[in-house]
Design a protein around this motif. Structure first.
Motif, PDB file in Angstrom:
ATOM      1  N   GLU A  18       0.837  -1.200   0.000  1.00  0.00           N
ATOM      2  CA  GLU A  18       0.000   0.000   0.000  1.00  0.00           C
ATOM      3  C   GLU A  18       0.874   1.253   0.000  1.00  0.00           C
ATOM      4  N   GLY A  19       0.445   2.219  -0.771  1.00  0.00           N
ATOM      5  CA  GLY A  19       1.249   3.411  -1.032  1.00  0.00           C
ATOM      6  C   GLY A  19       1.860   3.355  -2.409  1.00  0.00           C
TER       7      GLY A  19
ATOM      8  N   THR B  25      -4.409   1.526  -3.290  1.00  0.00           N
ATOM      9  CA  THR B  25      -3.768   2.632  -4.010  1.00  0.00           C
ATOM     10  C   THR B  25      -3.993   2.510  -5.509  1.00  0.00           C
TER      11      THR B  25
ATOM     12  N   HIS C 293       5.402   3.942  -9.819  1.00  0.00           N
ATOM     13  CA  HIS C 293       6.061   4.824  -8.852  1.00  0.00           C
ATOM     14  C   HIS C 293       6.440   6.127  -9.548  1.00  0.00           C
TER      15      HIS C 293
ATOM     16  N   GLU D  52       5.070  12.452  -7.200  1.00  0.00           N
ATOM     17  CA  GLU D  52       5.200  11.655  -5.982  1.00  0.00           C
ATOM     18  C   GLU D  52       4.273  12.194  -4.898  1.00  0.00           C
TER      19      GLU D  52
ATOM     20  N   ARG E 145       1.165  10.251  -3.230  1.00  0.00           N
ATOM     21  CA  ARG E 145       1.067  10.093  -1.774  1.00  0.00           C
ATOM     22  C   ARG E 145      -0.315  10.551  -1.286  1.00  0.00           C
TER      23      ARG E 145
ATOM     24  N   ALA F 209      -2.799   7.882  -2.147  1.00  0.00           N
ATOM     25  CA  ALA F 209      -2.636   6.734  -1.256  1.00  0.00           C
ATOM     26  C   ALA F 209      -3.255   6.999   0.110  1.00  0.00           C
ATOM     27  N   SER F 210      -3.192   8.242   0.571  1.00  0.00           N
ATOM     28  CA  SER F 210      -3.774   8.568   1.872  1.00  0.00           C
ATOM     29  C   SER F 210      -5.298   8.467   1.837  1.00  0.00           C
TER      30      SER F 210
END
Length: 320
Positions: free
Chosen positions: A149-150, A168, A289, A297, A301, A304-305
């Motif tokens: 995850e992330g 994610t 990524h 990035e 992020r 992902a949150s």
């Protein structure tokens, strides 16, 4: 399915002259290895000119747009009659040396060469069309997705079916759980979901790669009834798919850049990696990524949150 292609094609213009769709039932015939072999070699010849392979064309008029069969045969070191039988799918016990020579003359990529080998030396076909067993993702692989995850990650399999994913990945590509199981497929999403044209900044590249991968499956599994049905459905519903399918291009991209325009966080420039799960036939893990310290990035992020909630935050109006 994580893919990328640098070359671009105006599929909207090409779609005007695309072959007319067949019925879903007729598509199994379209996956016949002999027909696939013939069309694949013809389209590869068409894209080359005599000058491309060191030949001088003394004729003022050519009936074919690319290399003639006899020209290719001469360069490959086989007789014109033998090559004609080969291209028509009537040659038996075609040697690896002949396939390699033809691939060299046609300047095939590694993926195209592998595809030609499959078509030239097909497995014995079943008397009746068969449906391979449904693919299952091991619990250990699902645990791995959760641990990642992330990082957007998912597992996909035959026909570009999406088999498992983490939150994610749902935040980035949309909630796969909200799709019917039969719709968790990159080909259907790319050509039948209008949102994909906004999500993938270079949609044409994505479309080329999806079809190129399906062409590889067609060579590997000509008896796959679900693949035949998928091709039939997309041919009926998408002129752009018909155009790309008729081109017989094959593609097997395992890494590269991908640009997205996400409805919540805007533009993203990511890198993807695709890894074969060696213990699970025809299953692949794709991850994404961003460059460290980049705006992408930070945007990733943020997604992902939000996790699975990000899919619910997307605009509901398709035109927004």
């Amino acid at each position: 399915m994580a893919t990328h292609r640098d070359a671009r094609t105006d599929t909207s213009k090409a779609a005007e002259s695309a072959p007319q769709p067949h019925s879903v039932e007729s598509q199994h015939e379209d996956l016949d290895p002999r027909a696939e072999l013939s069309e694949f070699l013809r389209t590869r010849r068409d894209r080359l000119k005599p000058a491309d392979v060191g030949l001088t064309d003394y004729s003022r008029r050519r009936r074919v747009p690319g290399l003639r069969r006899e020209e290719l045969a001469q360069l490959a070191g086989v007789s014109a009659a033998y090559y004609t039988r080969f291209e028509q799918g009537n040659a038996r016990n075609v040697s690896r040396e002949v396939v390699d020579a033809v691939s060299r003359v046609l300047r095939l990529s590694e993926a195209e060469h592998a595809h030609l080998l499959q078509l030239a030396q097909p497995k014995r076909r079943a008397e009746r069309p068969v449906e391979p067993p449904r693919q299952q993702v091991r619990s250990e692989v699902r645990d791995l997705l959760t641990a990642m995850e992330g990082v957007p990650a998912y597992v996909w399999g035959r026909r570009s079916d999406v088999l498992a994913w983490n939150q994610t990945a749902s935040a980035l590509f949309g909630d796969w759980a909200e799709r019917a199981p039969g719709d968790r497929n990159w080909a259907r999403v790319t050509f039948l979901d209008p949102a994909s044209r906004k999500l993938f900044t270079d949609w044409d590249s994505k479309a080329h790669d999806v079809v190129g991968r399906l062409r590889l499956w067609a060579g590997l599994y000509p008896d796959d009834t679900r693949l035949a049905s998928l091709v039939g459905e997309l041919s009926m519903k998408s002129a752009e798919f018909r155009t790309l399918w008729a081109a017989h291009d094959v593609k097997q991209q395992t890494h590269g850049p991908m640009r997205l325009t996400h409805p919540l966080v805007g533009e993203l420039t990511l890198r993807y990696e695709t890894l074969a799960l060696q213990g699970d036939q025809d299953q692949y893990l794709s991850t994404y990524h961003a460059e460290p310290g980049s705006p992408s990035e930070e945007a990733l992020r943020l997604l992902a949150s939000w996790g699975a909630d990000a899919a619910g935050k997307r605009p509901t109006d398709p035109s927004s």
